[in-house]
Design an enzyme around this catalytic site. Structure first.
Site, PDB file in Angstrom:
ATOM      1  N   SER A 120       0.825  -1.211   0.000  1.00  0.00           N
ATOM      2  CA  SER A 120       0.000   0.000   0.000  1.00  0.00           C
ATOM      3  C   SER A 120       0.852   1.251   0.000  1.00  0.00           C
ATOM      4  O   SER A 120       0.350   2.337  -0.299  1.00  0.00           O
ATOM      5  CB  SER A 120      -0.974   0.012   1.179  1.00  0.00           C
ATOM      6  OG  SER A 120      -0.452  -0.630   2.285  1.00  0.00           O
ATOM      7  N   HIS A 141      -3.272  -3.570  -5.840  1.00  0.00           N
ATOM      8  CA  HIS A 141      -3.643  -3.100  -4.502  1.00  0.00           C
ATOM      9  C   HIS A 141      -5.122  -3.315  -4.235  1.00  0.00           C
ATOM     10  O   HIS A 141      -5.968  -2.652  -4.838  1.00  0.00           O
ATOM     11  CB  HIS A 141      -3.276  -1.608  -4.393  1.00  0.00           C
ATOM     12  CG  HIS A 141      -3.431  -1.048  -3.022  1.00  0.00           C
ATOM     13  ND1 HIS A 141      -3.893   0.220  -2.779  1.00  0.00           N
ATOM     14  CD2 HIS A 141      -3.197  -1.597  -1.809  1.00  0.00           C
ATOM     15  CE1 HIS A 141      -3.924   0.424  -1.481  1.00  0.00           C
ATOM     16  NE2 HIS A 141      -3.512  -0.661  -0.866  1.00  0.00           N
ATOM     17  N   GLU A 153      -6.568  -1.615  -7.471  1.00  0.00           N
ATOM     18  CA  GLU A 153      -5.713  -0.733  -8.270  1.00  0.00           C
ATOM     19  C   GLU A 153      -4.587  -1.554  -8.899  1.00  0.00           C
ATOM     20  O   GLU A 153      -3.887  -2.279  -8.186  1.00  0.00           O
ATOM     21  CB  GLU A 153      -5.064   0.322  -7.370  1.00  0.00           C
ATOM     22  CG  GLU A 153      -6.046   1.255  -6.713  1.00  0.00           C
ATOM     23  CD  GLU A 153      -5.353   2.212  -5.743  1.00  0.00           C
ATOM     24  OE1 GLU A 153      -5.707   3.381  -5.749  1.00  0.00           O
ATOM     25  OE2 GLU A 153      -4.468   1.776  -4.982  1.00  0.00           O
ATOM     26  N   ASN A 191      -5.610   6.137  -2.098  1.00  0.00           N
ATOM     27  CA  ASN A 191      -5.032   6.777  -0.914  1.00  0.00           C
ATOM     28  C   ASN A 191      -4.544   8.199  -1.199  1.00  0.00           C
ATOM     29  O   ASN A 191      -4.462   9.027  -0.302  1.00  0.00           O
ATOM     30  CB  ASN A 191      -3.897   5.933  -0.320  1.00  0.00           C
ATOM     31  CG  ASN A 191      -4.458   4.755   0.456  1.00  0.00           C
ATOM     32  OD1 ASN A 191      -5.606   4.787   0.889  1.00  0.00           O
ATOM     33  ND2 ASN A 191      -3.657   3.722   0.620  1.00  0.00           N
TER      34      ASN A 191
HETATM   35  N1  NAD Z   1      -4.455  -4.618   6.043  1.00  0.00           N
HETATM   36  C1  NAD Z   1      -4.880  -3.764   5.138  1.00  0.00           C
HETATM   37  O1  NAD Z   1      -5.928  -3.092   5.311  1.00  0.00           O
HETATM   38  C2  NAD Z   1      -4.134  -3.606   3.846  1.00  0.00           C
HETATM   39  C3  NAD Z   1      -4.774  -2.982   2.754  1.00  0.00           C
HETATM   40  C4  NAD Z   1      -4.109  -2.890   1.530  1.00  0.00           C
HETATM   41  C5  NAD Z   1      -2.821  -3.382   1.410  1.00  0.00           C
HETATM   42  N2  NAD Z   1      -2.215  -3.960   2.500  1.00  0.00           N
HETATM   43  C6  NAD Z   1      -0.852  -4.513   2.292  1.00  0.00           C
HETATM   44  O2  NAD Z   1      -0.961  -5.921   2.162  1.00  0.00           O
HETATM   45  C7  NAD Z   1       0.220  -6.555   2.676  1.00  0.00           C
HETATM   46  C8  NAD Z   1      -0.190  -7.546   3.750  1.00  0.00           C
HETATM   47  O3  NAD Z   1      -0.891  -6.871   4.777  1.00  0.00           O
HETATM   48  P1  NAD Z   1      -1.777  -7.654   5.854  1.00  0.00           P
HETATM   49  O4  NAD Z   1      -2.560  -6.619   6.565  1.00  0.00           O
HETATM   50  O5  NAD Z   1      -2.476  -8.787   5.202  1.00  0.00           O
HETATM   51  O6  NAD Z   1      -0.637  -8.217   6.815  1.00  0.00           O
HETATM   52  P2  NAD Z   1      -0.748  -9.401   7.867  1.00  0.00           P
HETATM   53  O7  NAD Z   1       0.270  -9.127   8.905  1.00  0.00           O
HETATM   54  O8  NAD Z   1      -2.152  -9.638   8.282  1.00  0.00           O
HETATM   55  O9  NAD Z   1      -0.283 -10.692   7.035  1.00  0.00           O
HETATM   56  C9  NAD Z   1       1.006 -10.840   6.502  1.00  0.00           C
HETATM   57  C10 NAD Z   1       1.301 -12.320   6.376  1.00  0.00           C
HETATM   58  O10 NAD Z   1       2.514 -12.463   5.641  1.00  0.00           O
HETATM   59  C11 NAD Z   1       3.309 -13.475   6.251  1.00  0.00           C
HETATM   60  N3  NAD Z   1       4.698 -13.225   5.879  1.00  0.00           N
HETATM   61  C12 NAD Z   1       5.527 -12.269   6.348  1.00  0.00           C
HETATM   62  N4  NAD Z   1       6.700 -12.325   5.703  1.00  0.00           N
HETATM   63  C13 NAD Z   1       6.606 -13.345   4.824  1.00  0.00           C
HETATM   64  C14 NAD Z   1       7.488 -13.882   3.827  1.00  0.00           C
HETATM   65  N5  NAD Z   1       8.730 -13.397   3.663  1.00  0.00           N
HETATM   66  N6  NAD Z   1       7.061 -14.910   3.065  1.00  0.00           N
HETATM   67  C15 NAD Z   1       5.823 -15.423   3.239  1.00  0.00           C
HETATM   68  N7  NAD Z   1       4.968 -14.956   4.149  1.00  0.00           N
HETATM   69  C16 NAD Z   1       5.336 -13.926   4.921  1.00  0.00           C
HETATM   70  C17 NAD Z   1       3.016 -13.381   7.719  1.00  0.00           C
HETATM   71  O11 NAD Z   1       3.273 -14.605   8.376  1.00  0.00           O
HETATM   72  C18 NAD Z   1       1.530 -13.024   7.728  1.00  0.00           C
HETATM   73  O12 NAD Z   1       0.719 -14.183   7.795  1.00  0.00           O
HETATM   74  C19 NAD Z   1       1.106  -5.418   3.155  1.00  0.00           C
HETATM   75  O13 NAD Z   1       2.004  -5.091   2.125  1.00  0.00           O
HETATM   76  C20 NAD Z   1       0.121  -4.281   3.410  1.00  0.00           C
HETATM   77  O14 NAD Z   1       0.731  -3.019   3.314  1.00  0.00           O
HETATM   78  C21 NAD Z   1      -2.836  -4.089   3.696  1.00  0.00           C
END
Ligand code: NAD
Length: 503
Positions: A120, A141, A153, A191
């Site tokens: 993001s 995204h 996106e 955003n």
């Molecule tokens: N949460 C939101 O609202 C949101 C919205 C849009 C984008 N994002 C983006 O999405 C991505 C994930 O966010 P999230 O909220 O799902 O995070 P999260 O912490 O809920 O999940 C991340 C997962 O990735 C795993 N992980 C970490 N490093 C790893 C690796 N090297 N290889 C494999 N697995 C790995 C972790 O074990 C975890 O289960 C981020 O880049 C975040 O910026 C999040």
């Protein structure tokens, strides 16, 4: 163009599990891997729980549910994703972790498989920087919760190929989401477009123009938004939103339009993060917001002498209210005990100075929502209490009233003009098409209309007038109008008009 059938998802957290569900529902075989041992099993439990509830509620049959679940393949090593046509990364938001994962994926996948990041805030070109084939890397995204937020996106980084973008668009459209295309610029599209609501809301309370609750109430009841800026900040958490505000501002080289507020850091330090910490801009008891009671409506003043500015947009409606309230209309402002004005962009002080009116007896009524919705009254620093109360009593007949302090553009005008201006500049910079700006903001941010449509409804000329007035009064460059806006107003065309022959 690559035809995407099998889809891999790396990272089975909040976003990963939603992406898995979305594509399995759309009929794809989906392969899911996470570096943490129990994560994929936990995600599977979560997704199957949702699907089972769908069966109980009759949204799908047992057979459909079983088929759907059988399309999701938990994986215990990255190599299990080898046959995927597209892999979407949704791991921790850290550039080094993402870069290293992308390098490993390049080893595992076919040379024409697409690799997309759900980042993001990181620069997609930075994630792709060490890839051998950066043309097949893009941002993709999604928004939380993925199956319900029906927009995604596609971020076309500088080296992303058109084929990659087209293939992603096809697969997103096929899953029933609206695919919008954005350049690899800070905040991408949604955003970026969402900055105005927060930064201008914060600016209004910084200037002590209105209370937090009043800003939110006006954005909902007068401007038609689902939530006001502070309600949204309390929902997402000030720690999370505060970081996004800072990072977009810095990434845009301190563009004044995105300038964050100094009010944020002390509140984060004090733990006022929002709903999750039990207190934010609002207090919560048993998860219910505790609101400040509305001030009582004062008594009408019989025989009050009122002068209504002849150029006021709602002149006739104001006249009716004055007459119904037992006040009398006078023909010159110098004889009035209450002067009613309806400025666009100007505060009471500037308007009174410009038009030679006595600010002690002047109250402004926001012409933007008019009198049909919640009415905003605005006072100058020297408006008499009796004058304010008399105006309150008159305007409270048949409607709700919010009173604010002097503010160029009240609350609704300045926030909406800021939102329109930022969207216009996104179009000017070619970050996204007009259609994509409109749809992504409506779907992704839940605004009542696309930002350029909001501007078009108010009128481009009016938006320009509000911005010019705000800039003149504050001297702040954040209000300088985008060239996209001023050119269209000058040429007399709609804000929704793309360039006829842009090269
Ligand atoms: N949460 C939101 O609202 C949101 C919205 C849009 C984008 N994002 C983006 O999405 C991505 C994930 O966010 P999230 O909220 O799902 O995070 P999260 O912490 O809920 O999940 C991340 C997962 O990735 C795993 N992980 C970490 N490093 C790893 C690796 N090297 N290889 C494999 N697995 C790995 C972790 O074990 C975890 O289960 C981020 O880049 C975040 O910026 C999040």
């Amino acid at each position: 163009m690559k035809d995407i059938q099998r889809i891999g998802v790396v990272g089975a957290g909040t976003m990963g599990r939603g992406i898995v569900q979305l594509f399995a529902q759309a009929g794809h075989e989906v392969y899911c891997f996470d570096a943490w041992d129990g994560a994929v099993a936990k995600a599977m439990d979560f997704i199957t729980g949702l699907i089972e509830r769908g069966v109980e509620k009759g949204r799908q049959t047992r057979e459909q549910a079983d088929e759907l679940i059988s399309r999701i393949h938990p994986c215990d090593q990255l190599a299990d994703l080898a046959q995927c046509d597209l892999v979407i990364e949704a791991i921790i938001e850290e550039i080094s972790a993402k870069r290293s994962l992308f390098a490993q994926l390049e080893e595992v996948l076919a040379s024409d498989a697409i690799i997309a990041s759900n980042t993001s805030s990181l620069v997609v070109a930075d994630i792709a920087a060490e890839c051998k084939n950066p043309e097949r890397v893009a941002g993709l995204h999604f928004f939380n919760p993925v199956p319900l937020m029906k927009v995604a996106e596609i971020i076309a980084a500088v080296r992303t190929s058109q084929d990659t973008v087209s293939a992603l668009k096809k697969v997103i459209d096929g899953a029933g989401h609206r695919a919008v295309i954005a350049a690899d610029q800070p905040g991408f599209l949604v955003n970026h477009a969402g900055r105005g609501l927060y930064t201008e809301g914060l600016r209004i309370i910084e200037d002590q123009c209105a209370s937090v609750q009043d800003v939110d109430t006006l954005m909902r009841e007068a401007a038609g938004f689902k939530m006001g800026p502070f309600e949204l900040l309390d929902l997402t958490g000030l720690d999370v939103s505060g970081k996004v505000m800072e990072s977009i501002y810095e990434q845009f080289q301190q563009e004044p339009r995105f300038r964050p507020s100094s009010l944020v850091a002390p509140r984060i330090a004090a733990g006022l993060l929002g709903r999750k910490s039990g207190e934010g801009w609002y207090c919560y008891e048993n998860n219910q917001r505790v609101d400040t009671p509305k001030p009582a409506v004062p008594e009408l003043v019989a025989g009050l002498k009122v002068w209504i500015d002849p150029v006021a947009d709602d002149h006739d409606s104001l006249l009716s209210l004055v007459q119904e309230g037992g006040a009398q209309v006078c023909d010159a402002p110098e004889h009035a005990e209450l002067i009613l004005i309806q400025p666009w962009g100007w505060d009471v002080t500037s308007y009174c100075t410009e038009h030679d009116l006595d600010a002690r007896y002047t109250v402004a009524v926001d012409p933007l929502p008019g009198l049909a919705k919640r009415r905003t009254l605005m006072i100058s620093p020297i408006t008499e209490v009796a004058t304010r109360d008399a105006a309150h009593a008159l305007l409270a007949q048949g409607g709700d009233v919010t009173i604010i302090n002097d503010s160029p553009g009240f609350v609704t005008q300045r926030i909406l003009a800021t939102i329109v201006n930022i969207a216009a500049n996104i179009a000017q910079r070619g970050i996204a098409s007009v259609e994509d700006i409109e749809d992504s903001v409506r779907i992704g941010l839940g605004y009542p209309a696309g930002p350029l449509s909001i501007g078009e409804k108010i009128g481009g000329e009016r938006i320009l007038m509000i911005l010019d007035a705000m800039q003149a009064q504050t001297g702040d460059m954040r209000y300088r109008p985008s060239l996209w806006l001023s050119r269209r107003v000058t040429l007399g065309v709609s804000l929704l008009t793309p360039e006829a022959s842009r090269i």
